[in-house]
Scaffold this active site. Structure first.
Site, PDB file in Angstrom:
ATOM      1  N   GLY A  35      64.160  34.182   9.418  1.00 52.00           N
ATOM      2  CA  GLY A  35      63.122  35.255   9.850  1.00 52.00           C
ATOM      3  C   GLY A  35      62.081  35.649   8.872  1.00 52.00           C
ATOM      4  O   GLY A  35      60.998  35.100   8.869  1.00 52.00           O
ATOM      5  N   GLY A  36      62.425  36.806   8.227  1.00 55.10           N
ATOM      6  CA  GLY A  36      61.641  37.143   7.085  1.00 55.10           C
ATOM      7  C   GLY A  36      60.811  36.293   6.356  1.00 55.10           C
ATOM      8  O   GLY A  36      59.666  36.665   5.863  1.00 55.10           O
TER       9      GLY A  36
ATOM     10  N   ASN B 107      61.827  32.721  12.668  1.00 57.02           N
ATOM     11  CA  ASN B 107      62.358  33.725  13.772  1.00 57.02           C
ATOM     12  C   ASN B 107      61.211  34.642  13.096  1.00 57.02           C
ATOM     13  O   ASN B 107      61.879  35.719  12.099  1.00 57.02           O
ATOM     14  CB  ASN B 107      63.230  34.344  14.079  1.00 57.02           C
ATOM     15  CG  ASN B 107      63.409  34.952  14.811  1.00 57.02           C
ATOM     16  OD1 ASN B 107      63.045  35.929  15.641  1.00 57.02           O
ATOM     17  ND2 ASN B 107      64.149  35.624  15.348  1.00 57.02           N
ATOM     18  N   TRP B 108      59.630  35.293  14.209  1.00 59.37           N
ATOM     19  CA  TRP B 108      59.413  35.799  13.814  1.00 59.37           C
ATOM     20  C   TRP B 108      59.549  37.329  14.470  1.00 59.37           C
ATOM     21  O   TRP B 108      58.795  38.320  13.984  1.00 59.37           O
ATOM     22  CB  TRP B 108      57.274  35.483  14.060  1.00 59.37           C
ATOM     23  CG  TRP B 108      57.106  34.330  13.049  1.00 59.37           C
ATOM     24  CD1 TRP B 108      57.251  33.977  11.843  1.00 59.37           C
ATOM     25  CD2 TRP B 108      55.185  34.213  13.317  1.00 59.37           C
ATOM     26  NE1 TRP B 108      56.590  32.586  11.536  1.00 59.37           N
ATOM     27  CE2 TRP B 108      55.112  33.198  12.431  1.00 59.37           C
ATOM     28  CE3 TRP B 108      54.198  34.928  14.008  1.00 59.37           C
ATOM     29  CZ2 TRP B 108      54.240  32.472  11.807  1.00 59.37           C
ATOM     30  CZ3 TRP B 108      53.251  34.538  13.159  1.00 59.37           C
ATOM     31  CH2 TRP B 108      53.185  33.595  12.247  1.00 59.37           C
ATOM     32  N   LYS B 109      60.122  37.528  14.380  1.00 62.73           N
ATOM     33  CA  LYS B 109      60.468  39.110  15.670  1.00 62.73           C
ATOM     34  C   LYS B 109      60.362  39.370  16.146  1.00 62.73           C
ATOM     35  O   LYS B 109      58.468  38.585  16.515  1.00 62.73           O
ATOM     36  CB  LYS B 109      61.027  39.310  14.300  1.00 62.73           C
ATOM     37  CG  LYS B 109      62.143  39.105  13.702  1.00 62.73           C
ATOM     38  CD  LYS B 109      63.744  39.588  12.574  1.00 62.73           C
ATOM     39  CE  LYS B 109      64.231  39.251  12.062  1.00 62.73           C
ATOM     40  NZ  LYS B 109      65.622  39.787  11.665  1.00 62.73           N
TER      41      LYS B 109
ATOM     42  N   HIS C 108      70.538  35.987  19.558  1.00 65.56           N
ATOM     43  CA  HIS C 108      70.118  36.057  18.750  1.00 65.56           C
ATOM     44  C   HIS C 108      70.782  37.654  17.872  1.00 65.56           C
ATOM     45  O   HIS C 108      71.157  39.005  19.288  1.00 65.56           O
ATOM     46  CB  HIS C 108      68.552  36.632  18.214  1.00 65.56           C
ATOM     47  CG  HIS C 108      68.928  36.775  16.277  1.00 65.56           C
ATOM     48  ND1 HIS C 108      68.625  38.085  15.996  1.00 65.56           N
ATOM     49  CD2 HIS C 108      67.753  36.345  14.828  1.00 65.56           C
ATOM     50  CE1 HIS C 108      68.368  38.596  15.385  1.00 65.56           C
ATOM     51  NE2 HIS C 108      68.161  36.438  14.429  1.00 65.56           N
TER      52      HIS C 108
ATOM     53  N   GLU D  83      74.407  33.048  12.008  1.00 65.19           N
ATOM     54  CA  GLU D  83      73.865  34.554  11.462  1.00 65.19           C
ATOM     55  C   GLU D  83      74.992  35.544  10.869  1.00 65.19           C
ATOM     56  O   GLU D  83      74.970  35.887  11.941  1.00 65.19           O
ATOM     57  CB  GLU D  83      72.755  34.801  12.308  1.00 65.19           C
ATOM     58  CG  GLU D  83      71.924  33.066  12.446  1.00 65.19           C
ATOM     59  CD  GLU D  83      70.406  33.717  12.146  1.00 65.19           C
ATOM     60  OE1 GLU D  83      69.667  34.268  12.176  1.00 65.19           O
ATOM     61  OE2 GLU D  83      69.777  35.032  13.367  1.00 65.19           O
TER      62      GLU D  83
ATOM     63  N   GLU E  19      69.985  40.600  16.694  1.00 62.32           N
ATOM     64  CA  GLU E  19      69.061  41.379  17.325  1.00 62.32           C
ATOM     65  C   GLU E  19      69.392  41.797  18.442  1.00 62.32           C
ATOM     66  O   GLU E  19      68.988  43.265  19.463  1.00 62.32           O
ATOM     67  CB  GLU E  19      68.447  42.365  16.512  1.00 62.32           C
ATOM     68  CG  GLU E  19      68.389  41.681  15.077  1.00 62.32           C
ATOM     69  CD  GLU E  19      67.160  41.004  14.468  1.00 62.32           C
ATOM     70  OE1 GLU E  19      65.928  40.844  14.991  1.00 62.32           O
ATOM     71  OE2 GLU E  19      66.969  41.582  13.457  1.00 62.32           O
TER      72      GLU E  19
ATOM     73  N   GLY F  30      68.295  39.654   6.915  1.00 56.49           N
ATOM     74  CA  GLY F  30      67.262  40.755   6.237  1.00 56.49           C
ATOM     75  C   GLY F  30      68.108  41.534   5.395  1.00 56.49           C
ATOM     76  O   GLY F  30      67.005  42.650   5.141  1.00 56.49           O
TER      77      GLY F  30
ATOM     78  N   SER G  28      68.834  36.021   5.444  1.00 52.90           N
ATOM     79  CA  SER G  28      68.017  36.027   3.977  1.00 52.90           C
ATOM     80  C   SER G  28      68.388  34.651   3.654  1.00 52.90           C
ATOM     81  O   SER G  28      68.896  34.419   2.116  1.00 52.90           O
ATOM     82  CB  SER G  28      68.894  37.121   3.300  1.00 52.90           C
ATOM     83  OG  SER G  28      68.782  38.434   3.733  1.00 52.90           O
TER      84      SER G  28
HETATM   85  C1  PEP Z   1      66.953  36.528  11.439  1.00 54.73           C
HETATM   86  O1  PEP Z   1      66.674  37.214  12.107  1.00 54.73           O
HETATM   87  O2  PEP Z   1      67.101  35.041  12.421  1.00 54.73           O
HETATM   88  C2  PEP Z   1      67.082  36.253  10.447  1.00 54.73           C
HETATM   89  C3  PEP Z   1      67.724  35.034   9.604  1.00 54.73           C
HETATM   90  O3  PEP Z   1      66.278  36.780   9.733  1.00 54.73           O
HETATM   91  P1  PEP Z   1      66.413  36.746   7.964  1.00 54.73           P
HETATM   92  O4  PEP Z   1      66.148  35.800   7.311  1.00 54.73           O
HETATM   93  O5  PEP Z   1      65.120  37.803   7.306  1.00 54.73           O
HETATM   94  O6  PEP Z   1      67.325  37.553   7.283  1.00 54.73           O
END
Ligand code: PEP
Length: 250
Positions: free
Chosen positions: A230-231, A12-14, A95, A165, A97, A171, A209
């Site tokens: 994500g990241g 997920n590049w957000k 999600h 999640e 967010e 994050g 994470s």
């Molecule tokens: C996400 O936003 O779906 C996520 C899992 O982010 P991260 O891996 O950066 O915690």
């Protein structure tokens, strides 16, 4: 779908990435094709150029959200048929967010998932507890409520993936213990088996994470069929090893 569902590494590049970031796709495709499925959900601006760059290769592309309606006066939104039109196969819905920034509740997430399925997309439906809910011993209750409200009756193992999640792990560099992830995934599996005839075939992802350094440990947990990342999905140097860890998992 087979009884052993194909594992899924989803990125997920957000709201990150420009056209130059598509070089990361070249790097991933330069490696060997894994047995597991690989998905990247870039910002809407990059879906079509990413699909073109992949050119039929082994990475699937998805949206990060869709509207519940197919078209109309909804400034700034993207519909499920529009995602299909530019080559997407998946869409993330619910999600945390989106739930926080756009006040999305379980009913609106379920409506988006229905729209996704009607358009032919596979939905990745996200659930997860806040830190206060975990501290208050409410995690399993929250996950059960979100699953019941966010996963529509038309969901099947073929058109739906569930991502657990924890909000406090996204994050932050913090992750639940393996026992905590195992407990939630076992509860999600039980809820899906109770509600759906093919509940044992739904793919259940963990997200929050996930990094190259903890991926193998997470993928060894029962009922973890992959990750939503994500990241660490932004750079092939990080996402590549996570894909490899999933590929190597039993
Ligand atoms: C996400 O936003 O779906 C996520 C899992 O982010 P991260 O891996 O950066 O915690």
């Amino acid at each position: 779908m087979d009884m052993a569902p194909r594992k899924l590494a989803a990125g997920n590049w957000k709201m990150n990435g420009s056209l130059a970031a598509l070089a990361e796709i070249d790097s991933l495709l330069g490696g060997d094709e894994p047995d597991c499925e690989v998905l990247i959900c870039p910002p809407a601006t990059l879906i079509h150029p990413m699909v073109a760059r992949i050119a039929g290769g082994w990475i699937a592309v998805g949206g990060q959200d869709c509207h519940a309606r197919d078209s109309g006066a909804h400034t700034g939104d993207v519909s499920a048929p529009q995602l299909v039109d530019v080559g997407a196969d998946y869409v993330i819905v619910g999600h945390s967010e989106r739930r926080t920034d756009h006040a999305e509740d379980d009913a609106s997430v379920a409506a988006k998932a229905v729209a996704a399925h009607e358009a032919g997309l596979t939905s990745v439906i996200c659930v997860g507890e806040t830190e206060a809910q975990r501290d208050g011993d409410q995690t399993l209750k929250v996950i059960a409520r979100q699953l019941a409200g966010s996963v529509p009756d038309c969901a099947t193992a073929d058109n739906t993936v569930i991502a657990y999640e924890p909000v406090w792990a996204i994050g932050t560099g913090r992750t639940p213990t393996t026992e905590q992830i195992a407990e939630v995934h076992a509860a999600m599996r039980q809820a899906l088996v109770t509600r759906f005839g093919d509940g044992d075939a739904f793919r259940l992802l963990y997200g929050g994470s996930v990094k190259p350094g903890n991926a193998a440990e997470i993928f060894a947990i029962p009922h973890v069929d992959g990750a939503l990342v994500g990241g660490a999905s932004l750079m092939a140097a990080d996402f590549g090893p996570i894909i490899s860890a999933l590929n190597a998992a039993d």
